[in-house]
Design an enzyme around this catalytic site. Structure first.
Site, PDB file in Angstrom:
ATOM      1  N   GLY A 294       0.782  -1.239   0.000  1.00  0.00           N
ATOM      2  CA  GLY A 294       0.000   0.000   0.000  1.00  0.00           C
ATOM      3  C   GLY A 294       0.809   1.282   0.000  1.00  0.00           C
ATOM      4  N   SER A 295       2.037   1.250  -0.522  1.00  0.00           N
ATOM      5  CA  SER A 295       2.807   2.509  -0.523  1.00  0.00           C
ATOM      6  C   SER A 295       2.230   3.504  -1.531  1.00  0.00           C
ATOM      7  CB  SER A 295       4.293   2.251  -0.784  1.00  0.00           C
ATOM      8  OG  SER A 295       4.526   1.881  -2.115  1.00  0.00           O
TER       9      SER A 295
ATOM     10  N   ARG B 224     -15.279 -15.595 -11.344  1.00  0.00           N
ATOM     11  CA  ARG B 224     -14.559 -14.324 -11.217  1.00  0.00           C
ATOM     12  C   ARG B 224     -15.505 -13.146 -11.274  1.00  0.00           C
ATOM     13  NH1 ARG B 224     -10.222 -13.342 -15.272  1.00  0.00           N
ATOM     14  NH2 ARG B 224     -11.393 -11.400 -15.292  1.00  0.00           N
TER      15      ARG B 224
ATOM     16  N   ARG C 183      -5.083  -8.486  -8.996  1.00  0.00           N
ATOM     17  CA  ARG C 183      -6.105  -9.321  -9.623  1.00  0.00           C
ATOM     18  C   ARG C 183      -6.503  -8.669 -10.935  1.00  0.00           C
ATOM     19  NH1 ARG C 183      -5.556 -13.789  -7.232  1.00  0.00           N
ATOM     20  NH2 ARG C 183      -7.359 -14.465  -8.426  1.00  0.00           N
TER      21      ARG C 183
ATOM     22  N   ASN D 137      -4.833   2.394 -13.168  1.00  0.00           N
ATOM     23  CA  ASN D 137      -3.850   1.488 -12.564  1.00  0.00           C
ATOM     24  C   ASN D 137      -2.460   2.088 -12.687  1.00  0.00           C
ATOM     25  OD1 ASN D 137      -2.783  -0.969 -11.469  1.00  0.00           O
ATOM     26  ND2 ASN D 137      -2.216  -1.628 -13.529  1.00  0.00           N
TER      27      ASN D 137
ATOM     28  N   HIS E  66       1.566   0.868 -12.969  1.00  0.00           N
ATOM     29  CA  HIS E  66       2.346  -0.327 -13.283  1.00  0.00           C
ATOM     30  C   HIS E  66       3.823   0.054 -13.395  1.00  0.00           C
ATOM     31  CE1 HIS E  66       3.110  -4.333 -14.817  1.00  0.00           C
ATOM     32  NE2 HIS E  66       3.892  -3.787 -15.725  1.00  0.00           N
TER      33      HIS E  66
ATOM     34  N   ASP F  15      -2.896  -4.818 -18.183  1.00  0.00           N
ATOM     35  CA  ASP F  15      -1.959  -3.688 -18.328  1.00  0.00           C
ATOM     36  C   ASP F  15      -1.991  -3.096 -19.738  1.00  0.00           C
ATOM     37  OD1 ASP F  15      -1.115  -4.002 -15.680  1.00  0.00           O
ATOM     38  OD2 ASP F  15       0.386  -5.477 -16.230  1.00  0.00           O
TER      39      ASP F  15
ATOM     40  N   GLU G 154       6.841   6.316  -8.888  1.00  0.00           N
ATOM     41  CA  GLU G 154       5.422   5.939  -8.771  1.00  0.00           C
ATOM     42  C   GLU G 154       4.699   6.874  -7.814  1.00  0.00           C
ATOM     43  OE1 GLU G 154       4.292   1.815  -8.278  1.00  0.00           O
ATOM     44  OE2 GLU G 154       6.299   1.148  -8.849  1.00  0.00           O
TER      45      GLU G 154
HETATM   46  C1  GAR Z   1       3.861  -1.172  -7.173  1.00  0.00           C
HETATM   47  O1  GAR Z   1       5.181  -1.197  -7.646  1.00  0.00           O
HETATM   48  C2  GAR Z   1       2.882  -1.176  -8.323  1.00  0.00           C
HETATM   49  O2  GAR Z   1       3.297  -0.412  -9.422  1.00  0.00           O
HETATM   50  C3  GAR Z   1       2.860  -2.644  -8.657  1.00  0.00           C
HETATM   51  O3  GAR Z   1       2.843  -3.299  -7.421  1.00  0.00           O
HETATM   52  C4  GAR Z   1       3.516  -2.487  -6.461  1.00  0.00           C
HETATM   53  C5  GAR Z   1       2.587  -2.271  -5.311  1.00  0.00           C
HETATM   54  O4  GAR Z   1       3.243  -1.576  -4.278  1.00  0.00           O
HETATM   55  N1  GAR Z   1       1.713  -2.984  -9.451  1.00  0.00           N
HETATM   56  C6  GAR Z   1       1.726  -3.884 -10.420  1.00  0.00           C
HETATM   57  O5  GAR Z   1       2.708  -4.542 -10.700  1.00  0.00           O
HETATM   58  C7  GAR Z   1       0.409  -4.029 -11.159  1.00  0.00           C
HETATM   59  N2  GAR Z   1       0.563  -4.834 -12.324  1.00  0.00           N
HETATM   60  P1  GAR Z   1       2.413  -0.843  -3.172  1.00  0.00           P
HETATM   61  O6  GAR Z   1       1.428  -1.868  -2.606  1.00  0.00           O
HETATM   62  O7  GAR Z   1       3.450  -0.448  -2.151  1.00  0.00           O
HETATM   63  O8  GAR Z   1       1.714   0.329  -3.785  1.00  0.00           O
END
Ligand code: GAR
Length: 203
Positions: free
Chosen positions: A13-14, A66, A92, A108, A110, A146, A175
């Protein structure tokens, strides 16, 4: 009326925290209405609680299909009158019931320069491939993994000394800057889609 955000997480969750901080210091003019996790042990839930945001856990397990999981997500998001759904490390696939309920209103983040390296471990894929430039993409969500229209991107150089971990850490810094900016751009409105191209109002 402020726009209402619903944030979907699966773990740390950052990026959720980056949105919380941006709302708190006025960079993002929105209300964080609800945080939904598909894992009850996601550390990001504690960040939401600490910020006084409602939380809901909807496990992805145990549904007949789903689509049923998706419909349950929609039900909660509608209960909290969410305008824009932000996926923040939500691991998911988003299905048709969600896309139908929130047309062009699911975004989203990525950790790669899409369309390179979709899916899991994008940073490890980039290091293994040997690209010299990696980065981060914020995109609208479509049924394709994506694959939706790109709202914003930032580059991050790949160093010869990089591992997947060190590259991930530098991408994560970008990010946290980019996600609130891109969400603010979406909320400001006036943008349009030309095919796959996201054309912002400030052009
Ligand atoms: C982040 O790097 C995000 O970009 C990636 O997961 C991480 C979650 O970190 N997402 C993906 O790869 C989606 N395909 P976070 O929980 O600390 O935000």
């Amino acid at each position: 009326m402020k726009k209402r955000l619903g944030v979907l997480i699966s773990g740390r969750g950052s990026n959720l925290q980056a949105l919380i901080d941006a709302v708190a210091d006025g960079r993002l003019d929105a209300t964080l209405a609800v945080v939904i996790s598909n894992r009850e042990d996601a550390p990001g839930l504690d960040r939401a609680l600490a910020a006084g945001i409602a939380t809901v856990v909807v496990s992805h397990k145990g549904w007949p299909s789903r689509q049923d999981f998706d419909r349950e997500l929609v039900r909660h998001l509608q209960t909290y009158r969410v305008d824009l759904v932000c996926l923040a490390g939500f691991m998911r696939l988003v299905g048709q019931p969600m896309i139908d309920a929130f047309p062009h209103a699911i975004v989203n983040i990525h950790p790669s320069l899409l369309p390179a390296f979709p899916g899991v471990d994008a940073q490890g894929q980039a290091v293994a491939y040997g690209v010299k430039v990696a980065g981060v993409t914020v995109h609208l969500v479509t049924p394709e993994l994506d694959g939706g229209p790109i709202v914003a991107q930032r580059t991050v150089p790949v160093l010869d000394t990089d591992t997947a971990e060190s590259l991930s850490a530098r991408i994560l810094v970008e990010e946290h800057r980019l996600y609130p900016e891109a969400v603010a751009l979406l909320l400001a409105g006036g943008w349009q889609l030309d095919g796959r191209r996201f054309i912002s109002a400030s052009r």
